[in-house]
Scaffold this motif. Sequence first.
Motif, PDB file in Angstrom:
ATOM      1  N   PHE A  75       0.855  -1.184   0.000  1.00 53.86           N
ATOM      2  CA  PHE A  75       0.000   0.000   0.000  1.00 53.86           C
ATOM      3  C   PHE A  75       0.892   1.235   0.000  1.00 53.86           C
ATOM      4  O   PHE A  75       1.888   1.261   0.724  1.00 53.86           O
ATOM      5  CB  PHE A  75      -0.849   0.055   1.279  1.00 53.86           C
ATOM      6  CG  PHE A  75      -1.837  -1.048   1.437  1.00 53.86           C
ATOM      7  CD1 PHE A  75      -3.150  -0.888   1.017  1.00 53.86           C
ATOM      8  CD2 PHE A  75      -1.469  -2.241   2.032  1.00 53.86           C
ATOM      9  CE1 PHE A  75      -4.068  -1.906   1.185  1.00 53.86           C
ATOM     10  CE2 PHE A  75      -2.373  -3.264   2.202  1.00 53.86           C
ATOM     11  CZ  PHE A  75      -3.692  -3.098   1.775  1.00 53.86           C
ATOM     12  N   PRO A  76       0.543   2.260  -0.758  1.00 56.86           N
ATOM     13  CA  PRO A  76       1.272   3.522  -0.606  1.00 56.86           C
ATOM     14  C   PRO A  76       0.835   4.188   0.704  1.00 56.86           C
ATOM     15  O   PRO A  76      -0.340   4.130   1.068  1.00 56.86           O
ATOM     16  CB  PRO A  76       0.844   4.337  -1.816  1.00 56.86           C
ATOM     17  CG  PRO A  76      -0.479   3.770  -2.219  1.00 56.86           C
ATOM     18  CD  PRO A  76      -0.460   2.327  -1.811  1.00 56.86           C
ATOM     19  N   GLY A  88       5.945   2.117 -10.763  1.00 57.29           N
ATOM     20  CA  GLY A  88       7.143   1.485 -10.238  1.00 57.29           C
ATOM     21  C   GLY A  88       7.077  -0.032 -10.311  1.00 57.29           C
ATOM     22  O   GLY A  88       8.057  -0.696 -10.668  1.00 57.29           O
ATOM     23  N   LEU A  89       5.912  -0.602 -10.001  1.00 60.25           N
ATOM     24  CA  LEU A  89       5.746  -2.062 -10.088  1.00 60.25           C
ATOM     25  C   LEU A  89       5.882  -2.533 -11.525  1.00 60.25           C
ATOM     26  O   LEU A  89       6.491  -3.572 -11.795  1.00 60.25           O
ATOM     27  CB  LEU A  89       4.389  -2.479  -9.510  1.00 60.25           C
ATOM     28  CG  LEU A  89       4.250  -2.361  -8.001  1.00 60.25           C
ATOM     29  CD1 LEU A  89       2.802  -2.557  -7.589  1.00 60.25           C
ATOM     30  CD2 LEU A  89       5.147  -3.365  -7.292  1.00 60.25           C
ATOM     31  N   GLU A 102      -0.866  -7.910  -8.745  1.00 59.91           N
ATOM     32  CA  GLU A 102      -2.203  -7.606  -9.240  1.00 59.91           C
ATOM     33  C   GLU A 102      -2.847  -6.596  -8.300  1.00 59.91           C
ATOM     34  O   GLU A 102      -2.552  -6.565  -7.103  1.00 59.91           O
ATOM     35  CB  GLU A 102      -3.051  -8.864  -9.371  1.00 59.91           C
ATOM     36  CG  GLU A 102      -3.238  -9.641  -8.093  1.00 59.91           C
ATOM     37  CD  GLU A 102      -3.921 -10.984  -8.308  1.00 59.91           C
ATOM     38  OE1 GLU A 102      -4.844 -11.278  -7.527  1.00 59.91           O
ATOM     39  OE2 GLU A 102      -3.531 -11.707  -9.236  1.00 59.91           O
ATOM     40  N   ALA A 103      -3.723  -5.770  -8.841  1.00 59.26           N
ATOM     41  CA  ALA A 103      -4.355  -4.700  -8.062  1.00 59.26           C
ATOM     42  C   ALA A 103      -5.379  -5.279  -7.091  1.00 59.26           C
ATOM     43  O   ALA A 103      -6.060  -6.264  -7.401  1.00 59.26           O
ATOM     44  CB  ALA A 103      -5.015  -3.703  -8.992  1.00 59.26           C
ATOM     45  N   GLU A 104      -5.470  -4.677  -5.920  1.00 58.11           N
ATOM     46  CA  GLU A 104      -6.447  -5.036  -4.887  1.00 58.11           C
ATOM     47  C   GLU A 104      -6.851  -3.769  -4.157  1.00 58.11           C
ATOM     48  O   GLU A 104      -6.270  -2.708  -4.369  1.00 58.11           O
ATOM     49  CB  GLU A 104      -5.847  -6.007  -3.872  1.00 58.11           C
ATOM     50  CG  GLU A 104      -5.796  -7.436  -4.310  1.00 58.11           C
ATOM     51  CD  GLU A 104      -5.467  -8.365  -3.156  1.00 58.11           C
ATOM     52  OE1 GLU A 104      -5.071  -7.896  -2.080  1.00 58.11           O
ATOM     53  OE2 GLU A 104      -5.610  -9.580  -3.355  1.00 58.11           O
ATOM     54  N   ALA A 108      -9.817  -0.611   4.813  1.00 54.04           N
ATOM     55  CA  ALA A 108      -9.076   0.133   5.843  1.00 54.04           C
ATOM     56  C   ALA A 108      -7.917   0.936   5.269  1.00 54.04           C
ATOM     57  O   ALA A 108      -7.690   2.077   5.659  1.00 54.04           O
ATOM     58  CB  ALA A 108      -8.557  -0.834   6.897  1.00 54.04           C
ATOM     59  N   LEU A 109      -7.156   0.346   4.320  1.00 55.74           N
ATOM     60  CA  LEU A 109      -5.930   0.987   3.841  1.00 55.74           C
ATOM     61  C   LEU A 109      -6.022   1.544   2.420  1.00 55.74           C
ATOM     62  O   LEU A 109      -5.100   2.200   1.954  1.00 55.74           O
ATOM     63  CB  LEU A 109      -4.760   0.010   3.942  1.00 55.74           C
ATOM     64  CG  LEU A 109      -4.375  -0.406   5.357  1.00 55.74           C
ATOM     65  CD1 LEU A 109      -3.335  -1.517   5.325  1.00 55.74           C
ATOM     66  CD2 LEU A 109      -3.858   0.784   6.151  1.00 55.74           C
ATOM     67  N   GLY A 110      -7.094   1.260   1.704  1.00 56.52           N
ATOM     68  CA  GLY A 110      -7.273   1.808   0.360  1.00 56.52           C
ATOM     69  C   GLY A 110      -6.740   0.897  -0.737  1.00 56.52           C
ATOM     70  O   GLY A 110      -6.681  -0.324  -0.586  1.00 56.52           O
ATOM     71  N   LEU A 111      -6.328   1.504  -1.847  1.00 57.33           N
ATOM     72  CA  LEU A 111      -5.857   0.754  -3.011  1.00 57.33           C
ATOM     73  C   LEU A 111      -4.473   0.165  -2.755  1.00 57.33           C
ATOM     74  O   LEU A 111      -3.630   0.803  -2.125  1.00 57.33           O
ATOM     75  CB  LEU A 111      -5.811   1.663  -4.229  1.00 57.33           C
ATOM     76  CG  LEU A 111      -7.162   2.228  -4.676  1.00 57.33           C
ATOM     77  CD1 LEU A 111      -6.959   3.244  -5.781  1.00 57.33           C
ATOM     78  CD2 LEU A 111      -8.088   1.127  -5.142  1.00 57.33           C
TER      79      LEU A 111
END
Length: 142
Positions: A75-76, A88-89, A102-104, A108-111
């Motif tokens: 997470f950023p 960057g990934l 893969e995106a998730e 609580a923490l966002g993207l």
Amino acid sequence: MSNNEEYIVEKVGTFTPKPKDINQLKSGEIGFIITGIKNLYDTKVGDTIWDALNPIDKPLPGFKPSKPVVFCRLFPVDNSEYQKLKDGLWKLKLNDASFSYEAESSSALGLAFRCGFLGLLHLEISTERLEREFDVNLITTT
């Protein structure tokens, strides 16, 4: 051979230590090819490359796609850095074929991104590279 795609080979060569053009690479030789491949995901490290005019029935033995065994979510720290992390990934994947993501998202923490690595050292080195080279502050979860 793993994806049944055809490309035009523009140049074949070896490094001696400078690039040197040659006519062909044979099984087990180390070198480079230059083609018009635009998508990184069309290539796999260790895959069999063959001449479409002289096809073969099955790939050379030994090709196995790498399988990640350690997974984490990245997470950023600041959600505004999500695009920077995504870029960057993608650039990290260009250099490291054994890395997957893969995106998730998390309520609580966002993207975030679910990432797979070959081991803990691979995870540590990759996250450090993301932080240093792409200036992204990360939260890493198991």
